[in-house]
Design an enzyme around this catalytic site. Structure first.
Site, PDB file in Angstrom:
ATOM      1  N   SER A 188      29.346  19.812  23.171  1.00 23.85           N
ATOM      2  CA  SER A 188      30.803  19.909  23.156  1.00 23.85           C
ATOM      3  C   SER A 188      31.339  20.849  22.094  1.00 23.85           C
ATOM      4  O   SER A 188      32.376  21.472  22.292  1.00 23.85           O
ATOM      5  CB  SER A 188      31.397  18.522  22.968  1.00 23.85           C
ATOM      6  OG  SER A 188      30.875  17.915  21.812  1.00 23.85           O
ATOM      7  N   HIS A 216      30.633  16.609  29.358  1.00 25.24           N
ATOM      8  CA  HIS A 216      31.318  17.908  29.428  1.00 25.24           C
ATOM      9  C   HIS A 216      30.781  18.750  30.581  1.00 25.24           C
ATOM     10  O   HIS A 216      30.777  19.981  30.508  1.00 25.24           O
ATOM     11  CB  HIS A 216      31.168  18.676  28.113  1.00 25.24           C
ATOM     12  CG  HIS A 216      32.073  18.179  27.029  1.00 25.24           C
ATOM     13  ND1 HIS A 216      33.409  18.514  26.941  1.00 25.24           N
ATOM     14  CD2 HIS A 216      31.844  17.334  26.001  1.00 25.24           C
ATOM     15  CE1 HIS A 216      33.947  17.925  25.897  1.00 25.24           C
ATOM     16  NE2 HIS A 216      33.022  17.196  25.300  1.00 25.24           N
ATOM     17  N   LYS A 247      37.294  12.896  30.975  1.00 24.40           N
ATOM     18  CA  LYS A 247      37.410  14.352  30.793  1.00 24.40           C
ATOM     19  C   LYS A 247      37.795  15.003  32.121  1.00 24.40           C
ATOM     20  O   LYS A 247      38.929  14.850  32.557  1.00 24.40           O
ATOM     21  CB  LYS A 247      36.120  14.895  30.185  1.00 24.40           C
ATOM     22  CG  LYS A 247      35.964  14.387  28.748  1.00 24.40           C
ATOM     23  CD  LYS A 247      34.844  15.007  27.963  1.00 24.40           C
ATOM     24  CE  LYS A 247      34.956  14.623  26.495  1.00 24.40           C
ATOM     25  NZ  LYS A 247      33.906  13.707  26.037  1.00 24.40           N
TER      26      LYS A 247
HETATM   27  C1  LIG Z   1      33.596  12.670  25.097  1.00 20.69           C
HETATM   28  C2  LIG Z   1      32.165  12.328  25.046  1.00 20.69           C
HETATM   29  C3  LIG Z   1      31.749  11.009  25.023  1.00 20.69           C
HETATM   30  C4  LIG Z   1      32.715   9.861  24.935  1.00 20.69           C
HETATM   31  O1  LIG Z   1      33.349   9.664  26.157  1.00 20.69           O
HETATM   32  P1  LIG Z   1      34.522   8.574  26.228  1.00 20.69           P
HETATM   33  O2  LIG Z   1      34.496   8.149  27.650  1.00 20.69           O
HETATM   34  O3  LIG Z   1      35.764   9.271  25.821  1.00 20.69           O
HETATM   35  O4  LIG Z   1      34.151   7.480  25.297  1.00 20.69           O
HETATM   36  C5  LIG Z   1      30.403  10.748  25.050  1.00 20.69           C
HETATM   37  N1  LIG Z   1      29.487  11.740  25.079  1.00 20.69           N
HETATM   38  C6  LIG Z   1      29.857  13.035  25.083  1.00 20.69           C
HETATM   39  C7  LIG Z   1      28.825  14.105  25.111  1.00 20.69           C
HETATM   40  C8  LIG Z   1      31.205  13.368  25.063  1.00 20.69           C
HETATM   41  O5  LIG Z   1      31.576  14.639  25.038  1.00 20.69           O
END
Ligand SMILES: *Cc1c(COP(=O)(O)O)cnc(C)c1O
Length: 401
Positions: A188, A216, A247
């Site tokens: 990310s 992502h 996301k």
């Molecule tokens: C955003 C993210 C998470 C967390 O996801 P949520 O559903 O917002 O808790 C976990 N792992 C990665 C790689 C992320 O980018």
């Protein structure tokens, strides 16, 4: 006891964060999440409409009318809250439907839902691995993976970022019952992809399971948006995928683990964030089902995202900016210094662009950057405007000529 000495301690800690230029101020958004949003920053200033280059709204679905309609339908048909964990009385037909649809979308055998992907990663390791086992984790894996691993008694082997010879060395020299390699699919902060084909080959050679956190990537990486395993053509070789609904898939909330059916079955019996935390709200489930329908019907959104991202990366490079290499919608503009990143972001805001500075602790010290993220909800005209703003601010700070 009094709060007196503790108060002094915490006040000092916060002051230090401010002195180091690491203090984060939240932008107050007064509109739905979108590629154009109305923002108040600082919080007591008037609203301003700006272009948003930092949401995880990759497919532009966060405020999509069909998705919102589905959420309303979910509220009307299945109510507001579940008031229960899944195994007591919190499983509706639609929860199983979403699990099945996710399995089909990702090409996995079965799936289990969580309140977030953070929880999914909190569940994964402790449930599946014990002290006799080994976890092989990329150095840049997400904070939720690091925390999930901490909850687990397995031996830990952290390999250098995407360094396959280091991973192989560690696999070769480990003495474990079960081995699990865990990597982000797309990292990310840097926006690069894991070398998943090579990871899978090493897993085969050393009898290890492969887990990918595709938060992502799910919805847009790979030619039909299934994720990094589709991109590298290793869909059948990945054993576990953890991902988020927070996301690209509408961006509300919720997480998921998809994978081999025995692993999912065991997670449903033992995973603590599953057993001890509330079921996903029906509106989110309905909307997520609709999102999967939209993505299965057409690749138009992920195609547009890919094309806009390529152009954005090329335009920033041509303007002379120092980017992290990659081929995803995450395009980090490197500034290195936290205070410069903060000032750069503030100036962009004045020019009508929201792009936030990232610095320690979310990236290593001395690696501060502005992370831009492209969305299929943006258009080329908005990106041209954003580019002009980057060039103006870049020259002001002497970052480009
Ligand atoms: C955003 C993210 C998470 C967390 O996801 P949520 O559903 O917002 O808790 C976990 N792992 C990665 C790689 C992320 O980018």
């Amino acid at each position: 006891m009094s709060y007196k000495s503790a108060k002094a301690f915490y006040t000092q800690t916060i002051a230090t964060i401010k002195e180091e230029g690491l203090y984060k101020d939240e932008r107050i958004i007064c509109s739905p999440q979108s590629s154009k949003i109305r923002v108040k920053f600082p919080a007591n200033s008037p609203e301003k409409e700006i272009i948003n280059l930092c949401a995880n709204n990759y497919l532009g679905l966060s405020s999509h009318p069909d998705v919102m309609k589905a959420a309303h339908e979910g509220l009307d048909k299945r109510g507001f809250g579940m008031s229960s964990v899944r195994f007591i009385c919190g499983t509706q037909d639609i929860h199983r439907e979403l699990e099945n649809k996710m399995s089909t979308f990702l090409g996995m055998e079965d799936s289990i839902l969580f309140s977030s992907c953070f929880d999914a990663n909190g569940a994964l390791f402790e449930t599946l691995l014990g002290a006799e086992d080994g976890i092989f984790s990329d150095k840049l894996d997400h904070a939720s993976i690091i925390d999930g691993v901490r909850l687990c008694k397995a031996q830990r082997f952290v390999f250098e970022h995407s360094d396959m010879s280091d991973l192989e060395e560690k696999l070769k020299n480990s003495n474990c019952r079960n081995r699990l390699i865990i990597t982000d699919g797309v990292f990310s902060m840097d926006g690069d992809m894991a070398k998943l084909d090579e990871v899978c080959a090493l897993a085969e050679k050393y009898d290890a399971m492969v887990a990918v956190d595709d938060s992502h990537a799910t919805g847009f990486i790979g030619k039909t948006g299934r994720g990094v395993h589709e991109h590298f053509n290793v869909m059948s070789k990945v054993d576990i995928i953890t991902t988020t609904f927070g996301k690209a898939l509408g961006g509300a909330t919720g997480g998921c683990i998809s994978g081999r059916k025995e692993l999912i079955e065991l997670l449903k019996q033992r995973a603590r964030p599953y057993l001890f935390s509330n079921a996903l709200m029906p509106a989110v489930v309905y909307a997520s089902l609709r999102v999967l329908d939209i993505l299965t019907a057409s690749t138009e959104r992920r195609d547009r995202l890919e094309q806009l991202s390529k152009r954005w990366r090329a335009d920033l490079t041509a303007a002379g900016f120092d980017l992290k290499p990659g081929n995803t919608p995450i395009v980090p503009v490197m500034l290195y210094d936290a205070k410069v990143a903060q000032a750069f972001s503030r100036d962009l805001y004045e020019e009508g662009v929201l792009a936030v500075g990232f610095f320690y602790p979310v990236v290593p010290k001395g690696q501060a950057r502005i992370r831009t993220q492209i969305s299929a909800g943006l258009n080329q005209e908005q990106l041209d405007q954003a580019l002009a703003a980057f060039i103006k601010v870049g020259r002001k700070h002497g970052v480009i000529k």
